[in-house]
Design a protein around this motif. Structure first.
Motif, mmCIF file in Angstrom:
data_model
loop_
_atom_site.group_PDB
_atom_site.id
_atom_site.type_symbol
_atom_site.label_atom_id
_atom_site.label_comp_id
_atom_site.label_asym_id
_atom_site.label_seq_id
_atom_site.Cartn_x
_atom_site.Cartn_y
_atom_site.Cartn_z
ATOM 1 N N LEU A 78 103.078 79.283 -69.317
ATOM 2 C CA LEU A 78 103.622 77.931 -69.317
ATOM 3 C C LEU A 78 104.276 77.683 -70.673
ATOM 4 O O LEU A 78 103.590 77.593 -71.690
ATOM 5 C CB LEU A 78 102.496 76.928 -69.065
ATOM 6 C CG LEU A 78 102.841 75.456 -68.964
ATOM 7 C CD1 LEU A 78 103.822 75.212 -67.826
ATOM 8 C CD2 LEU A 78 101.574 74.640 -68.764
ATOM 9 N N ALA A 79 105.601 77.592 -70.688
ATOM 10 C CA ALA A 79 106.339 77.356 -71.926
ATOM 11 C C ALA A 79 106.593 75.859 -72.111
ATOM 12 O O ALA A 79 106.780 75.129 -71.139
ATOM 13 C CB ALA A 79 107.657 78.122 -71.913
ATOM 14 N N ALA A 80 106.640 75.419 -73.350
ATOM 15 C CA ALA A 80 106.801 73.993 -73.640
ATOM 16 C C ALA A 80 108.075 73.436 -73.027
ATOM 17 O O ALA A 80 108.094 72.306 -72.518
ATOM 18 C CB ALA A 80 106.788 73.772 -75.154
ATOM 19 N N GLN A 81 109.171 74.219 -73.045
ATOM 20 C CA GLN A 81 110.440 73.702 -72.535
ATOM 21 C C GLN A 81 110.440 73.526 -71.025
ATOM 22 O O GLN A 81 111.319 72.853 -70.481
ATOM 23 C CB GLN A 81 111.605 74.600 -72.950
ATOM 24 C CG GLN A 81 111.561 76.009 -72.396
ATOM 25 C CD GLN A 81 110.911 76.971 -73.351
ATOM 26 O OE1 GLN A 81 110.085 76.569 -74.181
ATOM 27 N NE2 GLN A 81 111.287 78.256 -73.261
ATOM 28 N N ASP A 82 109.466 74.138 -70.340
ATOM 29 C CA ASP A 82 109.391 73.982 -68.888
ATOM 30 C C ASP A 82 108.502 72.821 -68.466
ATOM 31 O O ASP A 82 108.456 72.464 -67.285
ATOM 32 C CB ASP A 82 108.872 75.274 -68.247
ATOM 33 C CG ASP A 82 109.885 76.400 -68.328
ATOM 34 O OD1 ASP A 82 111.092 76.100 -68.297
ATOM 35 O OD2 ASP A 82 109.472 77.565 -68.429
ATOM 36 N N THR A 95 100.137 74.179 -73.464
ATOM 37 C CA THR A 95 101.156 75.222 -73.458
ATOM 38 C C THR A 95 100.489 76.590 -73.639
ATOM 39 O O THR A 95 99.537 76.723 -74.407
ATOM 40 C CB THR A 95 102.164 74.983 -74.587
ATOM 41 O OG1 THR A 95 102.787 73.721 -74.391
ATOM 42 C CG2 THR A 95 103.233 76.076 -74.599
ATOM 43 N N GLY A 96 101.005 77.576 -72.905
ATOM 44 C CA GLY A 96 100.442 78.921 -72.989
ATOM 45 C C GLY A 96 99.569 79.268 -71.814
ATOM 46 O O GLY A 96 99.253 80.444 -71.600
ATOM 47 N N LEU A 97 99.161 78.255 -71.041
ATOM 48 C CA LEU A 97 98.413 78.522 -69.814
ATOM 49 C C LEU A 97 99.226 79.462 -68.931
ATOM 50 O O LEU A 97 100.428 79.277 -68.761
ATOM 51 C CB LEU A 97 98.151 77.207 -69.084
ATOM 52 C CG LEU A 97 97.470 77.275 -67.717
ATOM 53 C CD1 LEU A 97 96.024 77.715 -67.868
ATOM 54 C CD2 LEU A 97 97.532 75.909 -67.035
ATOM 55 N N ALA A 98 98.596 80.473 -68.366
ATOM 56 C CA ALA A 98 99.287 81.442 -67.510
ATOM 57 C C ALA A 98 98.668 81.416 -66.124
ATOM 58 O O ALA A 98 97.518 81.830 -65.938
ATOM 59 C CB ALA A 98 99.222 82.844 -68.104
ATOM 60 N N VAL A 111 101.609 69.594 -54.467
ATOM 61 C CA VAL A 111 101.720 68.382 -55.289
ATOM 62 C C VAL A 111 103.112 68.267 -55.898
ATOM 63 O O VAL A 111 103.340 67.447 -56.783
ATOM 64 C CB VAL A 111 100.639 68.334 -56.391
ATOM 65 C CG1 VAL A 111 99.266 68.205 -55.795
ATOM 66 C CG2 VAL A 111 100.725 69.533 -57.324
ATOM 67 N N SER A 112 104.046 69.078 -55.412
ATOM 68 C CA SER A 112 105.450 69.035 -55.828
ATOM 69 C C SER A 112 105.603 69.155 -57.346
ATOM 70 O O SER A 112 106.422 68.462 -57.956
ATOM 71 C CB SER A 112 106.112 67.748 -55.326
ATOM 72 O OG SER A 112 107.495 67.921 -55.151
ATOM 73 N N ASP A 113 104.852 70.047 -57.949
ATOM 74 C CA ASP A 113 104.811 70.153 -59.405
ATOM 75 C C ASP A 113 106.152 70.647 -59.964
ATOM 76 O O ASP A 113 106.590 71.766 -59.691
ATOM 77 C CB ASP A 113 103.686 71.106 -59.819
ATOM 78 C CG ASP A 113 103.305 70.967 -61.267
ATOM 79 O OD1 ASP A 113 104.146 71.282 -62.131
ATOM 80 O OD2 ASP A 113 102.175 70.519 -61.544
ATOM 81 N N ASN A 114 106.794 69.797 -60.774
ATOM 82 C CA ASN A 114 108.098 70.141 -61.329
ATOM 83 C C ASN A 114 107.997 71.228 -62.391
ATOM 84 O O ASN A 114 108.888 72.076 -62.511
ATOM 85 C CB ASN A 114 108.752 68.903 -61.944
ATOM 86 C CG ASN A 114 109.182 67.901 -60.900
ATOM 87 O OD1 ASN A 114 109.489 68.253 -59.764
ATOM 88 N ND2 ASN A 114 109.208 66.634 -61.269
ATOM 89 N N THR A 115 106.913 71.217 -63.165
ATOM 90 C CA THR A 115 106.744 72.232 -64.195
ATOM 91 C C THR A 115 106.517 73.607 -63.576
ATOM 92 O O THR A 115 107.108 74.603 -64.015
ATOM 93 C CB THR A 115 105.583 71.856 -65.131
ATOM 94 O OG1 THR A 115 105.902 70.626 -65.785
ATOM 95 C CG2 THR A 115 105.332 72.933 -66.163
#
Length: 282
Positions: A78-82, A95-98, A111-115
Motif C-alpha cells: 500500500l503506497a501513500a500515493q494510492d 502505509t506499507g501494508l501488503a 466495500v468498493s474500496d478506492n485505494t
C-alpha cells in the motif's frame, strides 16, 4: 446489428411509466442469462462509470492470474500515493501494508474500496486494463486512470476533465459474459461471482426484492454499485426463479446527499422492483 444498439425493445407500460417520471436521466438494460435482451432504454447512453469501472478491473486481474503473470496470493504494498478518499477502508490504514491480490479484489468490490482499486491499477497498468476492456467487446467503457487522485497526481487525461465511462449495454454484456464463462475459466468465474454476491451495498437492485421473515433476501444477488455526484448506478445478476441480468445507470438529480434515501437511489430501487415482477411473470 446488436438489438441494444438499435434500442428496439419497447418497454412494457408499467415500466415505461416509471421511466417517464424518473427524476433525471435513466438508462437500463435487462436480459435473461442466455443473452436475450428483454427491456432496454437508452442502453448505449454513456455515463461516468463511477465504481462500475471496477468490474472490468476485476476480470482483467483474474485473467492476468490465469496467464500466470499474477497470483491471487501475491502481496501488493500500500503506497501513500494510492491512498485516496471515498469508499473503502484502506485509506485509513498504515502505509506499507501488503494485502494479497485476492484481498484487494474483494475489498474493491464488496466495500468498493478506492485505494484497493488504485493498488490494482498500479500493478496491472491502465493500458492493460483498457486493452482487456476492448478485447471483451465493451464499446463505451474506458478507464481514464486511478480513482480520486488529487490534482497534482492526476494524469493528463484527468487534468482535462475526462472521467472513466461506461453504459448499461456494456455492463449487461460484462455480466452475461462472466456468467456464461466467456471472460474467465470456471474457477475464476466462480470466484468473481462469489465476490459480487458479497457486495455490501444493497440499496438499489436488492432493496425492494422479496425477503423472508428474517429480512433476508429470498435469493442471491451478485451486483456492483457506483456512486459519484449526480450519478447513481447498480448492475447485477438476480438469481430468482427466473434469473436475469440488470443494469441501471442514472444521473441528473439535484439531490447532493450521500444518503440511502437519495432520490435517484429510491427511484432506481422502484425500477428494480418493477423489473423483478415483470421478469417473474414472463
Amino acid at each position: 446489428m446488436d438489438k441494444v444498439d438499435k434500442n428496439v425493445n419497447a418497454l412494457p407500460p408499467v415500466l415505461a411509466e416509471l421511466v417517464q417520471r424518473f427524476d433525471g436521466e435513466l438508462s437500463l438494460c435487462v436480459s435473461d442469462l442466455q443473452g436475450e435482451m428483454l427491456f432496454c432504454h437508452e442502453a448505449r447512453q454513456v455515463f461516468k462509470a463511477a465504481s462500475l469501472i471496477k468490474l472490468p478491473i476485476l476480470s482483467c486481474a483474474l485473467k492476468t492470474v490465469e496467464t500466470g503473470a499474477l497470483s491471487l496470493q501475491d502481496r501488493l504494498p500500500l503506497a501513500a500515493q494510492d491512498q485516496v478518499p471515498g469508499a473503502g477502508v484502506l485509506h485509513e490504514m498504515e502505509t506499507g501494508l501488503a494485502l494479497t491480490v485476492k484481498d484487494l479484489l474483494t475489498l474493491m468490490i464488496i466495500v468498493s474500496d478506492n485505494t484497493a482499486t488504485n493498488v490494482l491499477i498500479e500493478r496491472l497498468g491502465r493500458d492493460t486494463i483498457n486493452r482487456h476492456i476492448q478485447q471483451i467487446g465493451l464499446k463505451d467503457t474506458f478507464l481514464v486512470g486511478k480513482l480520486q487522485m488529487p490534482p497534482e497526481l492526476q494524469n493528463e487525461l484527468q487534468r482535462t476533465g475526462q472521467r472513466s465511462t461506461t453504459s448499461a449495454a456494456d455492463m449487461n454484456l460484462w455480466l452475461l459474459k462472466l456468467w456464461q464463462g466467456q471472460l474467465l475459466n470456471p474457477e475464476h468465474t466462480a470466484l468473481a461471482l462469489g465476490i459480487l454476491k458479497k457486495q455490501q451495498d444493497r440499496l438499489v437492485i436488492a432493496r425492494r426484492l422479496p425477503r423472508n421473515s428474517d429480512g433476508e433476501l429470498m435469493f442471491e444477488v451478485a451486483s456492483k454499485s457506483g456512486e459519484i455526484q449526480y450519478h447513481r448506478h447498480d448492475v447485477g445478476i438476480v438469481f430468482a426463479e427466473k434469473p436475469y441480468a440488470v443494469s441501471l445507470l442514472s444521473r441528473g438529480s439535484k439531490d447532493l446527499r450521500e444518503h440511502p434515501d437519495h432520490i435517484l437511489t429510491l427511484s432506481l430501487a422502484e425500477v428494480s422492483e418493477r423489473i423483478f415482477y415483470l421478469m417473474q411473470a414472463l
